[in-house]
Design a protein around this motif. Structure first.
Motif, PDB file in Angstrom:
ATOM      1  N   GLN A   3       0.810  -1.268  -0.012  1.00 45.42           N
ATOM      2  CA  GLN A   3       0.061  -0.128  -0.025  1.00 45.42           C
ATOM      3  C   GLN A   3       0.816   1.066  -0.098  1.00 45.42           C
ATOM      4  O   GLN A   3       1.727   1.375   0.793  1.00 45.42           O
ATOM      5  CB  GLN A   3      -1.000   0.097   1.207  1.00 45.42           C
ATOM      6  N   ASP A   4       0.367   2.163  -0.833  1.00 46.51           N
ATOM      7  CA  ASP A   4       1.251   3.400  -0.873  1.00 46.51           C
ATOM      8  C   ASP A   4       0.192   4.715  -0.679  1.00 46.51           C
ATOM      9  O   ASP A   4      -0.984   4.654  -0.545  1.00 46.51           O
ATOM     10  CB  ASP A   4       1.983   3.504  -2.440  1.00 46.51           C
ATOM     11  N   LEU A   5       0.529   5.668  -0.726  1.00 47.02           N
ATOM     12  CA  LEU A   5      -0.353   6.974  -0.683  1.00 47.02           C
ATOM     13  C   LEU A   5      -0.706   7.136  -1.907  1.00 47.02           C
ATOM     14  O   LEU A   5      -0.798   6.739  -2.938  1.00 47.02           O
ATOM     15  CB  LEU A   5       0.478   8.262  -0.382  1.00 47.02           C
ATOM     16  N   PRO A   6      -2.140   7.617  -1.679  1.00 40.94           N
ATOM     17  CA  PRO A   6      -3.268   7.544  -3.232  1.00 40.94           C
ATOM     18  C   PRO A   6      -2.586   8.782  -3.946  1.00 40.94           C
ATOM     19  O   PRO A   6      -1.734   9.693  -3.468  1.00 40.94           O
ATOM     20  CB  PRO A   6      -4.423   8.210  -2.395  1.00 40.94           C
ATOM     21  N   ILE A   7      -3.032   8.543  -5.050  1.00 43.83           N
ATOM     22  CA  ILE A   7      -2.572   9.449  -6.144  1.00 43.83           C
ATOM     23  C   ILE A   7      -3.873   9.806  -6.929  1.00 43.83           C
ATOM     24  O   ILE A   7      -4.749   8.922  -7.220  1.00 43.83           O
ATOM     25  CB  ILE A   7      -1.634   8.887  -7.488  1.00 43.83           C
ATOM     26  N   ALA A   8      -4.046  11.379  -6.860  1.00 44.64           N
ATOM     27  CA  ALA A   8      -5.286  11.924  -7.540  1.00 44.64           C
ATOM     28  C   ALA A   8      -6.655  11.168  -7.192  1.00 44.64           C
ATOM     29  O   ALA A   8      -7.215  10.695  -7.880  1.00 44.64           O
ATOM     30  CB  ALA A   8      -5.108  11.837  -8.963  1.00 44.64           C
ATOM     31  N   ASP A   9      -6.763  10.941  -5.753  1.00 44.42           N
ATOM     32  CA  ASP A   9      -7.858  10.517  -4.902  1.00 44.42           C
ATOM     33  C   ASP A   9      -8.181   9.150  -5.447  1.00 44.42           C
ATOM     34  O   ASP A   9      -9.269   8.302  -5.291  1.00 44.42           O
ATOM     35  CB  ASP A   9      -9.140  11.416  -5.286  1.00 44.42           C
ATOM     36  N   ARG A  10      -7.026   8.428  -5.965  1.00 45.67           N
ATOM     37  CA  ARG A  10      -7.276   6.837  -6.216  1.00 45.67           C
ATOM     38  C   ARG A  10      -6.194   5.906  -5.193  1.00 45.67           C
ATOM     39  O   ARG A  10      -4.944   6.378  -5.115  1.00 45.67           O
ATOM     40  CB  ARG A  10      -6.775   6.556  -7.588  1.00 45.67           C
ATOM     41  N   PRO A  11      -6.780   5.098  -4.526  1.00 48.20           N
ATOM     42  CA  PRO A  11      -5.835   4.113  -3.807  1.00 48.20           C
ATOM     43  C   PRO A  11      -4.642   3.761  -4.676  1.00 48.20           C
ATOM     44  O   PRO A  11      -5.165   3.242  -5.835  1.00 48.20           O
ATOM     45  CB  PRO A  11      -6.700   3.136  -3.180  1.00 48.20           C
ATOM     46  N   VAL A  12      -3.455   3.382  -4.121  1.00 49.71           N
ATOM     47  CA  VAL A  12      -2.411   3.036  -4.894  1.00 49.71           C
ATOM     48  C   VAL A  12      -1.689   1.712  -4.082  1.00 49.71           C
ATOM     49  O   VAL A  12      -1.673   2.045  -3.036  1.00 49.71           O
ATOM     50  CB  VAL A  12      -1.258   4.053  -4.800  1.00 49.71           C
ATOM     51  N   ARG A  13      -1.921   0.485  -4.962  1.00 51.29           N
ATOM     52  CA  ARG A  13      -1.172  -0.738  -4.317  1.00 51.29           C
ATOM     53  C   ARG A  13      -0.080  -1.210  -5.593  1.00 51.29           C
ATOM     54  O   ARG A  13      -0.412  -0.936  -6.591  1.00 51.29           O
ATOM     55  CB  ARG A  13      -2.243  -1.709  -4.244  1.00 51.29           C
ATOM     56  N   LEU A  14       1.019  -1.484  -4.873  1.00 52.17           N
ATOM     57  CA  LEU A  14       2.180  -1.848  -5.968  1.00 52.17           C
ATOM     58  C   LEU A  14       2.317  -3.224  -5.906  1.00 52.17           C
ATOM     59  O   LEU A  14       2.327  -3.888  -4.547  1.00 52.17           O
ATOM     60  CB  LEU A  14       3.498  -1.004  -5.252  1.00 52.17           C
ATOM     61  N   LEU A  15       2.415  -3.783  -6.993  1.00 57.02           N
ATOM     62  CA  LEU A  15       2.892  -5.296  -7.166  1.00 57.02           C
ATOM     63  C   LEU A  15       4.466  -5.364  -7.078  1.00 57.02           C
ATOM     64  O   LEU A  15       4.953  -4.977  -8.160  1.00 57.02           O
ATOM     65  CB  LEU A  15       2.247  -5.833  -8.161  1.00 57.02           C
ATOM     66  N   LEU A  16       5.054  -5.892  -5.936  1.00 57.87           N
ATOM     67  CA  LEU A  16       6.486  -5.705  -5.844  1.00 57.87           C
ATOM     68  C   LEU A  16       6.770  -7.283  -6.155  1.00 57.87           C
ATOM     69  O   LEU A  16       6.630  -8.102  -5.395  1.00 57.87           O
ATOM     70  CB  LEU A  16       6.744  -5.330  -4.565  1.00 57.87           C
ATOM     71  N   ILE A  17       7.552  -7.423  -7.005  1.00 56.12           N
ATOM     72  CA  ILE A  17       8.381  -8.721  -7.338  1.00 56.12           C
ATOM     73  C   ILE A  17      10.143  -8.418  -6.665  1.00 56.12           C
ATOM     74  O   ILE A  17      10.634  -8.015  -7.610  1.00 56.12           O
ATOM     75  CB  ILE A  17       8.321  -9.092  -8.577  1.00 56.12           C
ATOM     76  N   SER A  18      10.223  -8.878  -5.653  1.00 56.91           N
ATOM     77  CA  SER A  18      11.633  -8.925  -5.197  1.00 56.91           C
ATOM     78  C   SER A  18      12.486 -10.133  -5.691  1.00 56.91           C
ATOM     79  O   SER A  18      11.850 -11.284  -5.880  1.00 56.91           O
ATOM     80  CB  SER A  18      11.726  -8.894  -3.771  1.00 56.91           C
ATOM     81  N   ARG A  19      13.849  -9.735  -6.176  1.00 59.98           N
ATOM     82  CA  ARG A  19      14.912 -10.787  -6.231  1.00 59.98           C
ATOM     83  C   ARG A  19      15.316 -11.407  -4.981  1.00 59.98           C
ATOM     84  O   ARG A  19      15.410 -10.732  -4.057  1.00 59.98           O
ATOM     85  CB  ARG A  19      16.088 -10.196  -6.843  1.00 59.98           C
TER      86      ARG A  19
END
Ligand SMILES: [Zn+2]
Length: 104
Positions: A3-19
């Protein structure tokens, strides 16, 4: 999902693929090394900047008001989250104070 901070009133979720890296040395205590990021604490599901904002909200007001503020900025978190978040933060502060006390 992170979960990250929203951008332009839209929730932001990041899909993170770690090595991940694996060590073949039998005497090595670390068998698996996972990629680290300066914007994400290890094992966290939320970015550091999101944690920072949530901590400021949590320590500025009641858990009920924090829930309303979070919903207004499109971070869908309940008052029970803020209560747990405060308790974890206070536990970390106490642990750091104990470390300081032991050091001196
Ligand atoms: Zn190793």
């Amino acid at each position: 999902m992170i979960q990250d901070l929203p951008i332009a009133d839209r929730p932001v979720r990041l899909l993170l693929i770690s090595r991940k890296w694996f060590c073949d040395d039998p005497s090595c205590s670390l068998k698996v090394f996972t990629e680290r990021y300066d914007w994400l604490a290890p094992h966290s599901r939320r970015t550091l900047r999101a944690e920072h904002i949530l901590r400021q909200i949590a320590f500025s007001t009641s858990c009920l008001a924090a829930e309303k503020i979070a919903q207004a900025i499109h971070l869908l978190l309940l008052k029970s989250f803020f209560l747990r978040f405060l308790m974890k933060s206070i536990a970390k502060i106490r642990l750091n104070l104990q470390k300081i006390a032991i050091f001196y």
